[in-house]
Design an enzyme around this catalytic site. Structure first.
Site, PDB file in Angstrom:
ATOM      1  N   ARG A 125       0.348  -2.601 -20.438  1.00 52.34           N
ATOM      2  CA  ARG A 125      -0.323  -1.460 -19.864  1.00 52.34           C
ATOM      3  C   ARG A 125      -0.967  -0.605 -21.036  1.00 52.34           C
ATOM      4  O   ARG A 125      -2.072  -0.071 -20.881  1.00 52.34           O
ATOM      5  CB  ARG A 125       0.597  -0.815 -19.093  1.00 52.34           C
ATOM      6  CG  ARG A 125       1.032  -1.363 -17.665  1.00 52.34           C
ATOM      7  CD  ARG A 125      -0.043  -1.692 -16.617  1.00 52.34           C
ATOM      8  NE  ARG A 125      -0.825  -0.598 -16.370  1.00 52.34           N
ATOM      9  CZ  ARG A 125      -0.337   0.397 -15.368  1.00 52.34           C
ATOM     10  NH1 ARG A 125       0.691   0.401 -14.691  1.00 52.34           N
ATOM     11  NH2 ARG A 125      -1.190   1.645 -15.197  1.00 52.34           N
ATOM     12  N   CYS A 133       4.951  -5.812 -11.438  1.00 48.43           N
ATOM     13  CA  CYS A 133       4.291  -4.585 -11.987  1.00 48.43           C
ATOM     14  C   CYS A 133       5.441  -3.383 -12.224  1.00 48.43           C
ATOM     15  O   CYS A 133       4.931  -2.578 -13.123  1.00 48.43           O
ATOM     16  CB  CYS A 133       3.209  -3.963 -11.185  1.00 48.43           C
ATOM     17  SG  CYS A 133       3.842  -3.284  -9.553  1.00 48.43           S
ATOM     18  N   GLN A 156      -3.489  -2.141 -13.826  1.00 47.64           N
ATOM     19  CA  GLN A 156      -2.097  -2.959 -14.028  1.00 47.64           C
ATOM     20  C   GLN A 156      -2.503  -4.577 -13.823  1.00 47.64           C
ATOM     21  O   GLN A 156      -2.093  -5.216 -14.566  1.00 47.64           O
ATOM     22  CB  GLN A 156      -1.232  -2.913 -12.585  1.00 47.64           C
ATOM     23  CG  GLN A 156      -0.146  -3.674 -12.470  1.00 47.64           C
ATOM     24  CD  GLN A 156       0.793  -3.363 -13.472  1.00 47.64           C
ATOM     25  OE1 GLN A 156       1.326  -2.374 -13.521  1.00 47.64           O
ATOM     26  NE2 GLN A 156       1.500  -4.311 -14.420  1.00 47.64           N
ATOM     27  N   HIS A 205      -5.119  -1.288  -7.942  1.00 46.86           N
ATOM     28  CA  HIS A 205      -4.066  -1.089  -9.043  1.00 46.86           C
ATOM     29  C   HIS A 205      -5.131  -1.776 -10.152  1.00 46.86           C
ATOM     30  O   HIS A 205      -4.186  -2.600 -10.731  1.00 46.86           O
ATOM     31  CB  HIS A 205      -2.891  -1.322  -8.974  1.00 46.86           C
ATOM     32  CG  HIS A 205      -1.875  -0.566 -10.040  1.00 46.86           C
ATOM     33  ND1 HIS A 205      -2.523   0.398 -10.896  1.00 46.86           N
ATOM     34  CD2 HIS A 205      -0.611  -0.452 -10.097  1.00 46.86           C
ATOM     35  CE1 HIS A 205      -1.361   0.562 -11.708  1.00 46.86           C
ATOM     36  NE2 HIS A 205      -0.295   0.205 -10.935  1.00 46.86           N
TER      37      HIS A 205
END
Ligand code: CP
Ligand code: NVA
Length: 303
Positions: A290, A262, A133, A130
């Site tokens: 983000r 997250c 993130q 990810h």
């Protein structure tokens, strides 16, 4: 920078710093009401095989801030569901749009898409990684602490996509990281192999959350059952008993220790409601970032 952002293992420390600096600059411009220096009219296709709130909204809003357009494509109602190949999808989308963001299961699908696309491909989460993130998380830590180098991060929970990317992100930016996972839920071997090559900061893997938390400047956790693992939820609840980020864990950390998650969070499982709410400011700064990090990535890959 390479054409694509597929995983943090592909980025140099300089690439990571450039993305964070660009995100900081775009965030400051946006807060000051200034227009970004970005050509209008670009399009980003966003392919989703899994659910999303933050990734979808932040990429879409980011493209709007650049006077561009983002298209939401669910794999469920595109021709991908009916078996059109990744390579044909990549070659088709390359004729229409200026970039592709994809959230799916297999990392290999994302790598394959990037191989056949002539436009940038961005990994919006796979089972392996990810990266967007973790870039937002590094941005948030740097904002709060003024630096990354020399800090200690701690991961408590599943050795999942987030843990894989966090280990790489920390070790590439000069942070020590200690990871506590139960046996059978360790991070990916490719990540552990990478960690073994790092000599200028410390990596530790343990079964004991208390060992991992000792002297931490930032504590991370994530859900025990990720998207696609819902059927294992009961078995995972047993395996992760004792792996909750709570007051006992926070008592072992450095003064001013941050908490990052997250999201979405399962309060009462991987994190206590009390610790979550005490650190909500940092956690929602992380969610906000983000947007700014994604804009930094779009700016560097698609301008
Ligand atoms: N953290 C994150 O990726 O959130 P979403 O699943 O809502 O996109
Ligand atoms: N590990 C989680 C992260 C969600 C943003 C999942 O893959 O579901």
């Amino acid at each position: 920078m390479k054409k694509d952002l597929l995983k943090l293992l592909d980025l140099s420390p300089e690439d990571i710093t450039l993305i964070l600096d660009t995100a900081d600059k775009l965030k400051a411009e946006r807060k000051a009401g200034k227009k970004h220096d970005f050509p209008a009219g670009k399009s980003l296709a966003m392919i989703f095989a899994k659910n999303s709130t933050r990734t979808r909204v932040s990429f879409e809003v980011g493209m709007t801030h650049f006077d561009g357009h983002a298209l939401f494509m669910s794999t469920a109602d595109s021709q991908m569901k009916r078996g059109e190949s990744i390579s044909d999808t990549a070659r088709t989308l390359s004729r229409y749009v200026d970039g592709i963001m994809i959230r799916t299961y297999e990392q290999e699908e994302v790598e394959e898409l990037a191989k056949h696309a002539t436009i940038p491909v961005i990994n919006g989460l796979t089972d392996f990684a990810h990266p967007c993130q973790i870039l937002a998380d590094l941005m948030t830590i740097r904002e709060h602490k003024g630096k990354l180098k020399g800090l200690k991060a701690c991961w408590i929970g599943d050795g999942n996509n987030m843990a894989n990317s966090l280990i790489v992100g920390c070790l590439k930016t000069g942070m020590d990281i200690s990871v506590a996972c139960p046996d059978g839920y360790k991070p990916d071997k490719k990540v552990l192999d990478f960690a073994a090559t790092v000599t200028d900061c410390k990596f530790e893997l343990t079964n004991d959350p208390k060992v991992a938390a000792k002297g931490a400047d930032v504590v991370f956790t994530d859900v025990w059952a990720s998207m696609g693992q819902e059927g294992e939820a009961k078995e995972r609840e047993k395996a992760f008993a004792g792996y909750q980020v709570n007051d006992d864990i926070m008592a072992l950390t450095n003064p001013g220790c941050m908490v990052q998650h997250c999201l979405p969070a399962h309060k009462g499982e991987e994190i206590s409601e009390k610790v979550f709410e005490e650190h909500a400011q940092e956690i929602f700064d992380e969610a906000e970032n983000r947007l700014h990090v994604q804009k930094g990535i779009i700016y560097l890959l698609m301008k």
